[in-house]
Design a protein around this motif. Structure first.
Motif, PDB file in Angstrom:
ATOM      1  N   PHE A  18     -17.413  44.316  -1.618  1.00  0.00           N
ATOM      2  CA  PHE A  18     -16.340  44.535  -0.670  1.00  0.00           C
ATOM      3  C   PHE A  18     -15.285  45.472  -1.248  1.00  0.00           C
ATOM      4  CE2 PHE A  18     -18.035  40.259  -0.012  1.00  0.00           C
ATOM      5  CZ  PHE A  18     -18.336  40.284   1.346  1.00  0.00           C
ATOM      6  N   THR A  19     -14.599  46.143  -0.371  1.00  0.00           N
ATOM      7  CA  THR A  19     -13.446  46.936  -0.765  1.00  0.00           C
ATOM      8  C   THR A  19     -12.186  46.076  -0.557  1.00  0.00           C
ATOM      9  OG1 THR A  19     -13.110  47.806   1.465  1.00  0.00           O
ATOM     10  CG2 THR A  19     -14.594  49.045  -0.005  1.00  0.00           C
ATOM     11  N   TRP A  20     -11.075  46.505  -1.157  1.00  0.00           N
ATOM     12  CA  TRP A  20      -9.827  45.795  -0.937  1.00  0.00           C
ATOM     13  C   TRP A  20      -9.427  45.830   0.536  1.00  0.00           C
ATOM     14  CZ3 TRP A  20      -7.990  42.146  -3.558  1.00  0.00           C
ATOM     15  CH2 TRP A  20      -8.054  42.124  -4.951  1.00  0.00           C
ATOM     16  N   GLU A  21      -9.725  46.926   1.195  1.00  0.00           N
ATOM     17  CA  GLU A  21      -9.389  47.032   2.607  1.00  0.00           C
ATOM     18  C   GLU A  21     -10.091  45.952   3.416  1.00  0.00           C
ATOM     19  OE1 GLU A  21      -9.611  50.283   6.297  1.00  0.00           O
ATOM     20  OE2 GLU A  21     -10.380  50.805   4.309  1.00  0.00           O
ATOM     21  N   GLU A  22     -11.346  45.684   3.082  1.00  0.00           N
ATOM     22  CA  GLU A  22     -12.091  44.643   3.790  1.00  0.00           C
ATOM     23  C   GLU A  22     -11.533  43.254   3.490  1.00  0.00           C
ATOM     24  OE1 GLU A  22     -16.603  46.347   4.183  1.00  0.00           O
ATOM     25  OE2 GLU A  22     -15.826  46.045   2.157  1.00  0.00           O
ATOM     26  N   VAL A  23     -11.222  43.007   2.233  1.00  0.00           N
ATOM     27  CA  VAL A  23     -10.670  41.707   1.852  1.00  0.00           C
ATOM     28  C   VAL A  23      -9.347  41.460   2.558  1.00  0.00           C
ATOM     29  CG1 VAL A  23      -9.726  40.368  -0.073  1.00  0.00           C
ATOM     30  CG2 VAL A  23     -11.840  41.669  -0.390  1.00  0.00           C
ATOM     31  N   GLN A  24      -8.512  42.477   2.622  1.00  0.00           N
ATOM     32  CA  GLN A  24      -7.176  42.321   3.192  1.00  0.00           C
ATOM     33  C   GLN A  24      -7.180  42.041   4.684  1.00  0.00           C
ATOM     34  OE1 GLN A  24      -5.480  45.979   1.798  1.00  0.00           O
ATOM     35  NE2 GLN A  24      -5.158  45.193  -0.291  1.00  0.00           N
ATOM     36  N   ARG A  25      -8.288  42.308   5.350  1.00  0.00           N
ATOM     37  CA  ARG A  25      -8.380  41.980   6.776  1.00  0.00           C
ATOM     38  C   ARG A  25      -8.437  40.474   6.999  1.00  0.00           C
ATOM     39  NH1 ARG A  25     -13.287  45.758   7.527  1.00  0.00           N
ATOM     40  NH2 ARG A  25     -12.374  47.855   7.436  1.00  0.00           N
ATOM     41  N   HIS A  26      -8.860  39.748   5.979  1.00  0.00           N
ATOM     42  CA  HIS A  26      -9.063  38.297   6.111  1.00  0.00           C
ATOM     43  C   HIS A  26      -7.854  37.565   5.515  1.00  0.00           C
ATOM     44  CE1 HIS A  26     -13.310  38.924   7.256  1.00  0.00           C
ATOM     45  NE2 HIS A  26     -13.221  39.959   6.430  1.00  0.00           N
ATOM     46  N   SER A  27      -6.743  37.701   6.182  1.00  0.00           N
ATOM     47  CA  SER A  27      -5.488  37.143   5.665  1.00  0.00           C
ATOM     48  C   SER A  27      -4.768  36.304   6.711  1.00  0.00           C
ATOM     49  CB  SER A  27      -4.561  38.276   5.194  1.00  0.00           C
ATOM     50  OG  SER A  27      -4.301  39.186   6.261  1.00  0.00           O
ATOM     51  N   HIS A  28      -5.547  35.675   7.590  1.00  0.00           N
ATOM     52  CA  HIS A  28      -4.967  34.868   8.658  1.00  0.00           C
ATOM     53  C   HIS A  28      -5.343  33.407   8.453  1.00  0.00           C
ATOM     54  CE1 HIS A  28      -4.248  38.743  10.486  1.00  0.00           C
ATOM     55  NE2 HIS A  28      -5.543  39.019  10.377  1.00  0.00           N
ATOM     56  N   ARG A  29      -4.610  32.529   9.080  1.00  0.00           N
ATOM     57  CA  ARG A  29      -4.838  31.105   8.858  1.00  0.00           C
ATOM     58  C   ARG A  29      -6.263  30.681   9.184  1.00  0.00           C
ATOM     59  NH1 ARG A  29      -0.905  26.109  10.822  1.00  0.00           N
ATOM     60  NH2 ARG A  29      -2.206  24.430  10.008  1.00  0.00           N
ATOM     61  N   GLY A  30      -6.860  31.271  10.206  1.00  0.00           N
ATOM     62  CA  GLY A  30      -8.221  30.902  10.579  1.00  0.00           C
ATOM     63  C   GLY A  30      -9.290  31.766   9.933  1.00  0.00           C
ATOM     64  N   ASP A  31      -8.890  32.645   8.998  1.00  0.00           N
ATOM     65  CA  ASP A  31      -9.846  33.552   8.357  1.00  0.00           C
ATOM     66  C   ASP A  31      -9.232  34.017   7.032  1.00  0.00           C
ATOM     67  OD1 ASP A  31     -11.823  35.346   7.711  1.00  0.00           O
ATOM     68  OD2 ASP A  31     -11.183  36.875   9.149  1.00  0.00           O
ATOM     69  N   GLN A  32      -9.593  33.319   5.952  1.00  0.00           N
ATOM     70  CA  GLN A  32      -8.923  33.572   4.677  1.00  0.00           C
ATOM     71  C   GLN A  32      -9.930  33.853   3.553  1.00  0.00           C
ATOM     72  OE1 GLN A  32      -5.708  30.700   3.809  1.00  0.00           O
ATOM     73  NE2 GLN A  32      -6.052  29.883   5.860  1.00  0.00           N
ATOM     74  N   TRP A  33      -9.814  35.049   2.992  1.00  0.00           N
ATOM     75  CA  TRP A  33     -10.552  35.388   1.786  1.00  0.00           C
ATOM     76  C   TRP A  33      -9.534  35.647   0.680  1.00  0.00           C
ATOM     77  CZ3 TRP A  33     -14.756  39.635   3.126  1.00  0.00           C
ATOM     78  CH2 TRP A  33     -15.632  39.132   4.089  1.00  0.00           C
ATOM     79  N   LEU A  34      -9.977  35.444  -0.545  1.00  0.00           N
ATOM     80  CA  LEU A  34      -9.150  35.849  -1.675  1.00  0.00           C
ATOM     81  C   LEU A  34     -10.052  36.231  -2.842  1.00  0.00           C
ATOM     82  CD1 LEU A  34      -9.238  33.184  -3.678  1.00  0.00           C
ATOM     83  CD2 LEU A  34      -7.396  32.390  -2.208  1.00  0.00           C
ATOM     84  N   VAL A  35      -9.457  36.904  -3.818  1.00  0.00           N
ATOM     85  CA  VAL A  35     -10.207  37.430  -4.965  1.00  0.00           C
ATOM     86  C   VAL A  35      -9.722  36.755  -6.240  1.00  0.00           C
ATOM     87  CG1 VAL A  35     -10.706  39.500  -6.336  1.00  0.00           C
ATOM     88  CG2 VAL A  35     -10.553  39.653  -3.837  1.00  0.00           C
ATOM     89  N   ILE A  36     -10.659  36.295  -7.054  1.00  0.00           N
ATOM     90  CA  ILE A  36     -10.356  35.733  -8.368  1.00  0.00           C
ATOM     91  C   ILE A  36     -11.327  36.350  -9.362  1.00  0.00           C
ATOM     92  CG2 ILE A  36     -10.276  33.643  -9.792  1.00  0.00           C
ATOM     93  CD1 ILE A  36      -9.700  32.072  -7.224  1.00  0.00           C
ATOM     94  N   ASP A  37     -10.789  37.055 -10.354  1.00  0.00           N
ATOM     95  CA  ASP A  37     -11.617  37.732 -11.364  1.00  0.00           C
ATOM     96  C   ASP A  37     -12.695  38.602 -10.705  1.00  0.00           C
ATOM     97  OD1 ASP A  37     -10.327  36.877 -13.695  1.00  0.00           O
ATOM     98  OD2 ASP A  37     -11.372  34.961 -13.650  1.00  0.00           O
ATOM     99  N   ARG A  38     -12.271  39.355  -9.712  1.00  0.00           N
ATOM    100  CA  ARG A  38     -13.107  40.316  -8.986  1.00  0.00           C
ATOM    101  C   ARG A  38     -14.153  39.653  -8.096  1.00  0.00           C
ATOM    102  NH1 ARG A  38     -12.395  45.474 -10.212  1.00  0.00           N
ATOM    103  NH2 ARG A  38     -14.402  46.014  -9.272  1.00  0.00           N
ATOM    104  N   LYS A  39     -14.233  38.351  -8.054  1.00  0.00           N
ATOM    105  CA  LYS A  39     -15.138  37.637  -7.161  1.00  0.00           C
ATOM    106  C   LYS A  39     -14.420  37.357  -5.846  1.00  0.00           C
ATOM    107  CE  LYS A  39     -18.331  37.249 -10.368  1.00  0.00           C
ATOM    108  NZ  LYS A  39     -19.600  38.023 -10.298  1.00  0.00           N
ATOM    109  N   VAL A  40     -15.131  37.507  -4.740  1.00  0.00           N
ATOM    110  CA  VAL A  40     -14.541  37.311  -3.412  1.00  0.00           C
ATOM    111  C   VAL A  40     -14.971  35.954  -2.867  1.00  0.00           C
ATOM    112  CG1 VAL A  40     -14.330  38.222  -1.076  1.00  0.00           C
ATOM    113  CG2 VAL A  40     -14.591  39.799  -3.009  1.00  0.00           C
ATOM    114  N   TYR A  41     -14.002  35.176  -2.420  1.00  0.00           N
ATOM    115  CA  TYR A  41     -14.270  33.826  -1.921  1.00  0.00           C
ATOM    116  C   TYR A  41     -13.743  33.673  -0.496  1.00  0.00           C
ATOM    117  CZ  TYR A  41     -14.965  32.853  -6.884  1.00  0.00           C
ATOM    118  OH  TYR A  41     -15.399  32.884  -8.184  1.00  0.00           O
ATOM    119  N   ASN A  42     -14.516  32.997   0.325  1.00  0.00           N
ATOM    120  CA  ASN A  42     -14.079  32.633   1.673  1.00  0.00           C
ATOM    121  C   ASN A  42     -13.527  31.211   1.593  1.00  0.00           C
ATOM    122  OD1 ASN A  42     -13.743  31.860   4.335  1.00  0.00           O
ATOM    123  ND2 ASN A  42     -15.626  32.836   5.047  1.00  0.00           N
TER     124      ASN A  42
END
Length: 441
Positions: A18-42
């Motif tokens: 994923f790109t940061w742009e894609e990750v940043q789209r998922h920043s809502h209460r019903g759709d949350q992703w975050l990154v820890i040590d470059r790993k992407v988690y839903n």
């Protein structure tokens, strides 16, 4: 759709990228992703079950949460097992590890410092320190009751007992704060029991309510809509940004240019006896947290059994109300002197070190200041290393200061008097900013 469009998930072949742009789209209460040590988690569903509260995760949705994750979790390897089922991919190789305005050099140096202090054992608690601390709290509480039992309920013994119980309540606040941050015991189970004994049995409040509220403050200090400690419920305007915004929009819930005066009537005296206790009980009952409610009830049962025979029902209620009133003053000045005069703004997406240093300052060390504030005079070190036992703050402070000097980050330290007075001046300045914007913009 981008490189993360074909989401394969863990164990289903090569990981999705994923790109940061894609990750940043998922920043809502019903759709949350975050990154820890470059790993992407839903973490959308996990947020509801998160022990620190769903809002804490929500504040980092769509962001890199590595530094916050490391700061809050004492045993990172243990927590990884909860993360594994949530893994959906990783950042693309050409994406930076830091997002937004986070300084990669500062983040790297702070991580090196964290590794150093861990290797030097600064996260290891000294049991004797906390045993002595609890001992002096219990001794004062028993002493306050025995004083009345032996000397009667005249004005002299009553006043002295009120002072002793005020000390008990304030010092119990600092001790439960340690337990809430998992800085006393290695095993979270003992911190769990200890915190509920202190905040429930000795103070009559809810540990879950405090944790969910306080962890948000640490995660995003002095950031509007994310730090509940600066949510002044439209009674006060704080910082330099909010007053101007309110003034331009002609918002006037209160005469904010007089807030530095009426603060003394609504802030220190009312936070604990009115705001916190009503809020804590409301949340405890509505969320059906029966464990915390049971612990809190033991405080009231014990208190009534001890003091109703001495003062009667109404007298006992007046007695504890006055104790809460005095404790509230102590609590407010200690907690606000490190934050309210500092930078208060909207989200800036800064690295951990920069964010915490803009929102916190220290108060000079002395035996009295350490005791009076529960070592929260080392607010900078506490915010950077929230799970570090407080008796080690003075050891790490020179290392933090050197790191700040290296990167040109301001490390503020004040006298106790200056820090308290600055609360008054910051409110006055904010009120004047509001009035100027309200009248002229």
């Amino acid at each position: 759709m981008g490189r993360g469009a074909e989401l394969t998930g863990p164990g289903a072949g090569s990981p999705a990228v994923f790109t940061w742009e894609e990750v940043q789209r998922h920043s809502h209460r019903g759709d949350q992703w975050l990154v820890i040590d470059r790993k992407v988690y839903n973490v959308t569903q996990w947020a509801k079950r998160h022990p620190g509260g769903f809002r804490l995760i929500q504040h980092y949705a769509g962001e890199d949460a590595t530094e916050a994750f490391t700061a809050f979790h004492r045993d990172v390897k243990f927590v990884q097992k909860f993360l594994k089922p949530l893994l959906i991919g990783e950042l693309a190789a050409d994406e930076p590890s830091q997002d937004n305005n986070k300084n990669a050099a500062v983040a790297a140096d702070f991580r090196a410092l964290l590794t150093q202090v861990q290797s030097e054992g600064m996260f290891e608690a000294q049991p004797w320190f906390f045993c002595l601390y609890l001992g002096h709290i219990l001794l004062l509480e028993v002493g306050a009751w025995l004083l009345l039992l032996l000397w009667g309920t005249g004005w002299g013994p009553t006043l002295l007992s009120i002072i002793l119980l005020t000390i008990v309540q304030a010092q119990a606040s600092w001790l439960q704060h340690d337990l809430g941050h998992l800085s006393v015991f290695k095993r979270s189970r003992w911190n769990h029991i200890g915190q509920r004994f202190i905040i429930g049995h000795l103070k009559g409040a809810s540990a879950m309510w405090w944790n969910h509220r306080h962890f948000q403050h640490h995660a995003k200090p002095n950031i509007f809509s994310k730090d509940p400690d600066i949510n002044m419920v439209k009674v006060l305007v704080v910082g330099t940004v909010q007053p101007v915004e309110y003034g331009i929009k002609k918002i006037k819930f209160m005469p904010y240019h007089h807030q530095h005066k009426y603060f003394f009537l609504v802030g220190p005296p009312l936070i604990i006896p009115i705001v916190f206790h009503i809020q804590a009980m409301y949340i405890t009952i509505t969320r059906k947290n029966w464990e915390d409610l049971a612990w809190a009830l033991t405080f009231y049962i014990r208190y009534l059994l001890c003091f109703v025979p001495l003062y009667g029902v109404l007298g006992s209620l007046a007695f504890i109300t006055f104790v809460r009133f005095l404790e509230s003053h102590w609590f407010v000045w200690v907690t606000q002197m490190n934050h309210l005069p500092m930078d208060i703004d909207h989200e800036k997406h800064q690295d951990w070190l920069s964010m915490q240093l803009q929102a916190t300052c220290n108060v000079e060390q002395s035996a009295f200041n350490d005791w009076f504030s529960g070592h929260l005079n080392f607010q900078i070190e506490h915010h950077l290393f929230p799970t570090m036992p407080r008796h080690n703050y003075h050891k790490v402070a020179p290392l933090v200061k050197a790191l700040c000097e290296k990167h040109g980050i301001v490390y503020q330290k004040k006298s106790l008097t200056t820090a308290i007075v600055d609360v008054f001046w910051s409110l006055k300045n904010s009120g004047e900013l509001w009035l100027d914007a309200y009248l002229h913009k």
